[in-house]
Design an enzyme around this catalytic site. Structure first.
Site, PDB file in Angstrom:
ATOM      1  N   TRP A  97       0.841  -1.204   0.000  1.00  0.00           N
ATOM      2  CA  TRP A  97       0.000   0.000   0.000  1.00  0.00           C
ATOM      3  C   TRP A  97       0.867   1.241   0.000  1.00  0.00           C
ATOM      4  CZ3 TRP A  97      -3.181   0.345   5.246  1.00  0.00           C
ATOM      5  CH2 TRP A  97      -2.339   0.117   6.339  1.00  0.00           C
ATOM      6  N   HIS A 157      -7.570  19.204  -7.900  1.00  0.00           N
ATOM      7  CA  HIS A 157      -7.747  19.374  -9.354  1.00  0.00           C
ATOM      8  C   HIS A 157      -6.622  18.724 -10.149  1.00  0.00           C
ATOM      9  CE1 HIS A 157     -11.188  22.159  -8.764  1.00  0.00           C
ATOM     10  NE2 HIS A 157     -10.624  22.179  -7.563  1.00  0.00           N
ATOM     11  N   HIS A 178     -15.740  25.747  -5.984  1.00  0.00           N
ATOM     12  CA  HIS A 178     -14.406  26.020  -6.551  1.00  0.00           C
ATOM     13  C   HIS A 178     -14.279  27.473  -7.002  1.00  0.00           C
ATOM     14  CE1 HIS A 178     -10.702  25.530  -8.683  1.00  0.00           C
ATOM     15  NE2 HIS A 178     -11.212  25.413  -9.891  1.00  0.00           N
TER      16      HIS A 178
END
Ligand code: 23J
Ligand code: MN
Length: 261
Positions: A64, A72, A82
């Site tokens: 992992w 973004h 936004h």
């Protein structure tokens, strides 16, 4: 309407391949290009990945990673919060927006030839009117996806197409996006480029008109999409839930399209 078998029919069509699932997502890697704003502004971080373990001392049975990026970065969703025009709307962040709106119809406007000929190509109202004359009215509540084939340049400098005046990539005119939002009531606007706006949209009036009009009306954006060339002009359904980030302005996501074959 008899809705009893709707979901059964959907499952059957997916199993038989009558409905295909098309991935509209770019692979998110540390190399994937990010938006570059003028240097006086804060910048968008690319993806960073740090391995925690890979079947080793730090975790013998598991692999992992920790990762970080901007909201973004890569193929991503823009929420109304936004933009300053959407800052006071209700349910304007990715954790609060109505999830019913995250599954819906998509229309494709093919601007690939125009964009290949001119990287600063602007989708205008006349183009939308010609599209409607050929394909019918743009339906209220639909996603409008601007196909430019720009996704095919994502491994090259052409993707941002930067010079001393900034990015040179296609997008909508202020009038076109105002028309789509105010006259057609679209749900959102999606592009294959780094922004929903054109590369030179900082010098438009208003600046960044796609962000300005879409988010001011509580509508959404999708950027860095790919495979729009595999979609029909009409009839696809897209599934695009962003991460449920508290007060998030957007997020990277997987965008899937269901298409009849
Ligand atoms: C911030 C400022 C300008 C732009 C953008 C972000 C985006 O394109 C974005 O990803 O939302 S143009
Ligand atoms: Mn964005």
């Amino acid at each position: 309407m008899n809705t009893q078998n709707l979901l059964g029919d959907l499952v059957g069509a997916l199993a038989s391949g009558k409905l295909k699932v098309i991935d509209l997502t770019q692979t998110l890697s540390p190399e994937f290009p990010t938006l570059e704003l003028p240097p006086q502004f804060g910048q968008c971080e690319p993806l960073r990945v740090e391995k925690v373990s890979e079947y080793d001392d730090r975790g013998p049975l598991w692999y992992w990673n920790n990762f970080s990026c901007n909201e973004h970065t890569g193929t991503h969703f823009d929420a109304p919060i936004h933009w300053v025009t959407g800052k006071d709307l209700p349910n304007n962040s990715v954790d609060t927006l109505p999830v019913q709106e995250l599954v819906g119809p998509a229309l494709v406007i093919d601007c690939s030839a125009e964009s290949a000929a001119n990287p600063d190509f602007l989708l205008d109202v006349a183009h939308l009117e010609r599209w409607e004359a050929a394909h019918g009215r743009i339906d209220e509540g639909s996603w409008v996806l601007m196909r430019t084939d720009w996704s095919k340049h994502s491994s090259s400098a052409r993707y941002k197409n930067m010079d001393e005046t900034g990015q040179h990539t296609p997008g909508p005119t202020p009038e076109a996006v105002k028309f789509l939002v105010e006259e057609r009531g679209i749900r959102g606007f999606g592009t294959e480029t780094i922004g929903t706006d054109a590369g030179q949209a900082h010098s438009m009036n208003p600046p960044y008109p796609a962000h300005h009009y879409l988010h001011g009306a509580g509508r959404y954006g999708l950027q860095c999409l790919t495979n729009l060339d595999l979609l029909p002009t009409r009839g696809a359904v897209i599934i695009c839930p962003p991460l449920k980030l508290q007060r998030g302005s957007g997020s990277p996501l997987r965008v899937l399209a269901l298409v009849a074959s």
